[in-house]
Design a protein around this motif. Structure first.
Motif, PDB file in Angstrom:
ATOM      1  N   THR A 380      19.699   5.730 -29.203  1.00 52.98           N
ATOM      2  CA  THR A 380      20.198   6.259 -27.932  1.00 52.98           C
ATOM      3  C   THR A 380      19.073   6.268 -26.910  1.00 52.98           C
ATOM      4  O   THR A 380      17.884   6.280 -27.261  1.00 52.98           O
ATOM      5  CB  THR A 380      20.744   7.698 -28.086  1.00 52.98           C
ATOM      6  N   ALA A 381      19.452   6.269 -25.645  1.00 52.92           N
ATOM      7  CA  ALA A 381      18.515   6.403 -24.533  1.00 52.92           C
ATOM      8  C   ALA A 381      19.104   7.403 -23.547  1.00 52.92           C
ATOM      9  O   ALA A 381      20.247   7.239 -23.108  1.00 52.92           O
ATOM     10  CB  ALA A 381      18.265   5.053 -23.862  1.00 52.92           C
ATOM     11  N   VAL A 382      18.335   8.432 -23.220  1.00 54.51           N
ATOM     12  CA  VAL A 382      18.828   9.529 -22.391  1.00 54.51           C
ATOM     13  C   VAL A 382      17.979   9.623 -21.126  1.00 54.51           C
ATOM     14  O   VAL A 382      16.733   9.627 -21.199  1.00 54.51           O
ATOM     15  CB  VAL A 382      18.778  10.865 -23.152  1.00 54.51           C
ATOM     16  N   VAL A 383      18.627   9.688 -19.973  1.00 58.37           N
ATOM     17  CA  VAL A 383      17.925   9.912 -18.712  1.00 58.37           C
ATOM     18  C   VAL A 383      17.533  11.386 -18.649  1.00 58.37           C
ATOM     19  O   VAL A 383      18.396  12.268 -18.585  1.00 58.37           O
ATOM     20  CB  VAL A 383      18.808   9.528 -17.510  1.00 58.37           C
ATOM     21  N   GLU A 384      16.233  11.655 -18.688  1.00 60.24           N
ATOM     22  CA  GLU A 384      15.748  13.035 -18.663  1.00 60.24           C
ATOM     23  C   GLU A 384      15.392  13.503 -17.259  1.00 60.24           C
ATOM     24  O   GLU A 384      15.345  14.712 -17.001  1.00 60.24           O
ATOM     25  CB  GLU A 384      14.513  13.170 -19.551  1.00 60.24           C
ATOM     26  N   PHE A 385      15.139  12.572 -16.363  1.00 62.88           N
ATOM     27  CA  PHE A 385      14.684  12.948 -15.018  1.00 62.88           C
ATOM     28  C   PHE A 385      15.123  11.864 -14.055  1.00 62.88           C
ATOM     29  O   PHE A 385      15.018  10.666 -14.349  1.00 62.88           O
ATOM     30  CB  PHE A 385      13.157  13.074 -15.006  1.00 62.88           C
ATOM     31  N   ARG A 386      15.642  12.265 -12.908  1.00 61.82           N
ATOM     32  CA  ARG A 386      15.960  11.328 -11.832  1.00 61.82           C
ATOM     33  C   ARG A 386      15.754  12.041 -10.503  1.00 61.82           C
ATOM     34  O   ARG A 386      16.309  13.122 -10.269  1.00 61.82           O
ATOM     35  CB  ARG A 386      17.387  10.812 -11.933  1.00 61.82           C
ATOM     36  N   TRP A 387      14.947  11.429  -9.637  1.00 59.85           N
ATOM     37  CA  TRP A 387      14.761  11.950  -8.288  1.00 59.85           C
ATOM     38  C   TRP A 387      15.238  10.905  -7.299  1.00 59.85           C
ATOM     39  O   TRP A 387      14.727   9.784  -7.254  1.00 59.85           O
ATOM     40  CB  TRP A 387      13.295  12.282  -8.009  1.00 59.85           C
ATOM     41  N   LEU A 388      16.245  11.264  -6.510  1.00 68.59           N
ATOM     42  CA  LEU A 388      16.797  10.356  -5.511  1.00 68.59           C
ATOM     43  C   LEU A 388      15.991  10.452  -4.229  1.00 68.59           C
ATOM     44  O   LEU A 388      15.799  11.551  -3.679  1.00 68.59           O
ATOM     45  CB  LEU A 388      18.261  10.710  -5.230  1.00 68.59           C
ATOM     46  N   VAL A 389      15.525   9.321  -3.744  1.00 70.08           N
ATOM     47  CA  VAL A 389      14.835   9.303  -2.455  1.00 70.08           C
ATOM     48  C   VAL A 389      15.874   9.422  -1.343  1.00 70.08           C
ATOM     49  O   VAL A 389      17.081   9.309  -1.581  1.00 70.08           O
ATOM     50  CB  VAL A 389      14.000   8.020  -2.286  1.00 70.08           C
ATOM     51  N   ALA A 390      15.403   9.672  -0.135  1.00 68.66           N
ATOM     52  CA  ALA A 390      16.327   9.815   0.988  1.00 68.66           C
ATOM     53  C   ALA A 390      17.181   8.559   1.130  1.00 68.66           C
ATOM     54  O   ALA A 390      16.735   7.436   0.884  1.00 68.66           O
ATOM     55  CB  ALA A 390      15.548  10.073   2.277  1.00 68.66           C
ATOM     56  N   GLU A 391      18.434   8.759   1.512  1.00 70.11           N
ATOM     57  CA  GLU A 391      19.385   7.649   1.561  1.00 70.11           C
ATOM     58  C   GLU A 391      18.961   6.562   2.526  1.00 70.11           C
ATOM     59  O   GLU A 391      19.228   5.383   2.307  1.00 70.11           O
ATOM     60  CB  GLU A 391      20.771   8.183   1.939  1.00 70.11           C
ATOM     61  N   ASN A 392      18.264   6.943   3.581  1.00 69.85           N
ATOM     62  CA  ASN A 392      17.866   5.937   4.563  1.00 69.85           C
ATOM     63  C   ASN A 392      16.601   5.189   4.159  1.00 69.85           C
ATOM     64  O   ASN A 392      16.055   4.418   4.940  1.00 69.85           O
ATOM     65  CB  ASN A 392      17.669   6.586   5.936  1.00 69.85           C
ATOM     66  N   THR A 393      16.097   5.426   2.940  1.00 72.41           N
ATOM     67  CA  THR A 393      14.919   4.709   2.457  1.00 72.41           C
ATOM     68  C   THR A 393      15.274   3.817   1.266  1.00 72.41           C
ATOM     69  O   THR A 393      14.433   3.543   0.424  1.00 72.41           O
ATOM     70  CB  THR A 393      13.809   5.691   2.052  1.00 72.41           C
ATOM     71  N   TYR A 394      16.497   3.371   1.191  1.00 72.80           N
ATOM     72  CA  TYR A 394      16.945   2.496   0.106  1.00 72.80           C
ATOM     73  C   TYR A 394      16.068   1.247   0.019  1.00 72.80           C
ATOM     74  O   TYR A 394      15.750   0.621   1.025  1.00 72.80           O
ATOM     75  CB  TYR A 394      18.410   2.108   0.313  1.00 72.80           C
ATOM     76  N   GLN A 395      15.688   0.888  -1.214  1.00 72.18           N
ATOM     77  CA  GLN A 395      14.813  -0.255  -1.471  1.00 72.18           C
ATOM     78  C   GLN A 395      15.577  -1.331  -2.244  1.00 72.18           C
ATOM     79  O   GLN A 395      15.743  -1.225  -3.463  1.00 72.18           O
ATOM     80  CB  GLN A 395      13.598   0.191  -2.283  1.00 72.18           C
ATOM     81  N   PRO A 396      16.055  -2.370  -1.600  1.00 66.38           N
ATOM     82  CA  PRO A 396      16.774  -3.417  -2.337  1.00 66.38           C
ATOM     83  C   PRO A 396      15.850  -4.284  -3.181  1.00 66.38           C
ATOM     84  O   PRO A 396      16.308  -4.993  -4.074  1.00 66.38           O
ATOM     85  CB  PRO A 396      17.431  -4.228  -1.225  1.00 66.38           C
ATOM     86  N   ALA A 397      14.547  -4.229  -2.897  1.00 65.75           N
ATOM     87  CA  ALA A 397      13.586  -5.061  -3.627  1.00 65.75           C
ATOM     88  C   ALA A 397      12.263  -4.319  -3.711  1.00 65.75           C
ATOM     89  O   ALA A 397      12.038  -3.324  -3.018  1.00 65.75           O
ATOM     90  CB  ALA A 397      13.398  -6.403  -2.927  1.00 65.75           C
ATOM     91  N   MET A 398      11.405  -4.823  -4.589  1.00 71.37           N
ATOM     92  CA  MET A 398      10.060  -4.281  -4.792  1.00 71.37           C
ATOM     93  C   MET A 398      10.150  -2.816  -5.228  1.00 71.37           C
ATOM     94  O   MET A 398      11.181  -2.359  -5.686  1.00 71.37           O
ATOM     95  CB  MET A 398       9.217  -4.461  -3.535  1.00 71.37           C
TER      96      MET A 398
END
Length: 590
Positions: A380-398
């Protein structure tokens, strides 16, 4: 009539001299840095005797970065003007000790035309910033041999990572597509400023074993279609410093063998692809962008951007041991629910230890930092931590993220310029965000845009110029005995393997050595190294002591410790006959 002998001699010598000029224009004479092995106690004691005679003033001499900034004055001015730092919620002093390394790409702001395409840059430079945003170093990258210097894209740096405390490794090149001649591996000594280039070709990432002085590289292979669809895949090569293969390559077609083991579960996921640019992603099926070589355990790890999966591969056999993601067999969980995938087009896979992995999840419309715990026993693989950056800083690459000493996360959101491939995404300021484990934002380092150009960077590396020490500043010794002092130390750079160093306890200003030097091993993955230290008894009164930690590259961290003793032991007092220890970088003496 025959020509005179001197003329014939010159005719022969000119091509020979030209050949030698070409060879020596390619700096391959210096081998890459090697790793120091942990010496025996006898060797340490012998080295101490040799090093005692060195200048005692070295105790206060900090490790210094090369002050060489050879970019043009106008370019340096543009970089300095662009950097902005915002301290939002400072958490500890380590934030103010660190430096940030990035390869900065300057790109025109107008819509692409013949002079301003995705792979045409105005300038590239390697930059080191301090915590205030001051440009400490700005280097002009070299142009790889055989390439014209007109387009700075051939000099951009990718996959920057530290080999040891002073050497940074990275790639010079343009894009990931063949041919691979534009790619060359460089080593940059950030202390001396020296740069050495090697004919080792890789795309996106590379890893290096200093014990064998060999590399793991990524290469795209395009083949004609066969009965197996999407025959464009990555190869992992094991090469030496001349680019010669040391062992047979790992062929990306091993994915087919892995998928066949889990036919029902993975076949449809393998065939599925998403495309933003003429089905390019469907042709470039795997698009590996991270390789991590754990030679101690005979494995390496790969992150596939287009399969939304990272893999553990056995180095000696090439067999895929497991996959975590959309095209992996492990069950995925987040927020207590089973999910089909946990990242989308992620970048910079890094190891945290205990089978925990950190990724920068580019996402579909929202980017984030993600920590995944892999349980090999339960598959199994469990996501233990997720921090969402601001919506207007979406990174489609890099993009990238790393965990630093103390547990904070530093993420690089470097998509700050318009690219045709992602024409529907409006870029924002390229920014580096630091956050705490409880998701509080600590600081931002941004690069403001101008009317004429924007900024891009692929990753950002945090590092320090000395080992770090976490310890109390006061200790009380009663009844002739001192409590056991529990401290934590970190090396000055992130490394996936243990590194070595030494610990001392001295009594300034004479630098009297109170405890015998202790050999230590810094924990990998920038995890803290716990040390329990038995303090010696001292005469009654208050004493200023110094804990000193030195790594194998001679960098020295110092921590002040005030000891208050209420009783003097008759057996363990420090006598005036103790030899004065002149602290200096010991390891060069070994």
């Amino acid at each position: 009539m025959s020509r005179p002998y001197p003329v014939r001699w010159c005719g022969l010598m000119l091509p020979i001299l030209a050949l030698f000029a070409f060879i020596y224009s390619f700096p391959l004479l210096a081998p890459p840095p090697s790793t120091e092995q942990l010496p025996s106690a006898e060797l340490i004691n012998h080295s101490l005797e040799r090093c005692r005679t060195l200048d005692a003033a070295v105790v206060s001499a900090p490790f210094s970065l090369s002050s060489k900034s050879d970019v043009r004055r106008r370019e340096l001015s543009d970089i300095r003007s662009a950097v902005q730092v915002q301290d939002i919620s400072p958490t500890n002093s380590r934030q103010y000790d660190g430096f940030t390394l990035l390869a900065l790409w300057k790109k025109c702001r107008s819509l692409p035309d013949a002079q301003c395409g995705d792979m045409n840059y105005l300038h590239t430079s390697w930059v080191i910033l301090d915590h205030k945003g001051k440009v400490v170093v700005a280097r002009e990258p070299p142009t790889p041999p055989k390439l014209p210097p007109k387009n700075p894209v051939f000099r951009r740096g990718m996959a920057l990572k530290f080999v040891n405390a002073t050497y940074v490794m990275g790639l010079l090149g343009s894009a990931w597509e063949p041919p691979f001649e534009p790619y060359h591996t460089f080593f940059w000594n950030i202390q001396t400023g020296a740069v050495t280039v090697y004919p080792v070709h890789s795309h996106h990432d590379i890893d290096y074993n200093p014990n064998t002085q060999t590399f793991l590289t990524l290469e795209i292979v395009n083949q004609a279609r066969t009965r197996r669809p999407y025959a464009t895949y990555d190869i992992v090569r094991h090469v030496d410093t001349t680019g010669k293969e040391v062992s047979p390559p790992w062929n990306g077609s091993a994915l087919f063998d892995y998928i066949s083991r889990y036919e029902t579960q993975l076949r449809l996921a393998w065939r599925f692809c998403i495309s933003n640019s003429g089905r390019q992603e469907c042709k470039d099926k795997t698009h590996m962008n991270t390789v991590i070589w754990d030679w101690d355990h005979d494995v390496f790890y790969l992150n596939s951007r287009h399969l939304d999966t990272f893999y553990k591969v056995q180095f000696s056999t090439g067999r895929i041991l497991w996959g975590v993601g959309r095209v992996g067999h492990m069950k995925l969980f987040e927020n207590g629910q089973q999910v089909k995938k946990i990242v989308h087009h992620a970048h910079q896979l890094s190891m945290l230890g205990d089978n925990r992995f950190l990724l920068f999840d580019n996402g579909v419309n929202h980017s984030s930092y993600v920590v995944v715990h892999v349980n090999e026993s339960h598959q199994t693989a469990v996501v233990e931590f997720r921090w969402l950056v601001a919506e207007n800083t979406y990174q489609p690459a890099m993009g990238g993220v790393m965990r630093i000493p103390g547990g904070n996360y530093v993420g690089a959101l470097g998509f700050g310029a318009y690219l045709v491939e992602f024409r529907n995404v409006r870029p924002t300021k390229a920014t580096i965000y630091e956050i705490t484990p409880d998701k509080r934002e600590v600081s931002r380092i941004s690069l403001r845009t101008s009317d004429k150009f924007d900024w891009l960077f692929y990753r950002a590396e945090r590092f320090y110029t000395s080992p770090l020490i976490a310890a109390p500043h006061k200790v009380v010794c009663e009844g002739g005995s001192c409590p056991l002092l529990s401290i934590e130390v970190w090396n000055s750079f992130y490394c996936t393997h243990t590194t070595v160093g030494q610990l001392f306890l001295i009594l300034p200003p004479s630098n009297r050595l109170l405890l015998a030097p202790t050999a230590i091993r810094f924990a990998p993955f920038w995890n803290p190294t716990p040390i329990d230290l038995a303090l010696p008894s001292l005469p009654p009164g208050t004493h200023r002591l110094q804990l000193v930690v030195q790594n194998s590259d001679g960098q020295t961290g110092v921590h002040d410790l005030h000891s208050h003793s209420t009783h003097s032991s008759q057996h363990n007092n420090v006598s005036h006959n103790d030899v004065a220890f002149a602290l200096s970088p010991l390891w060069p003496c070994l």
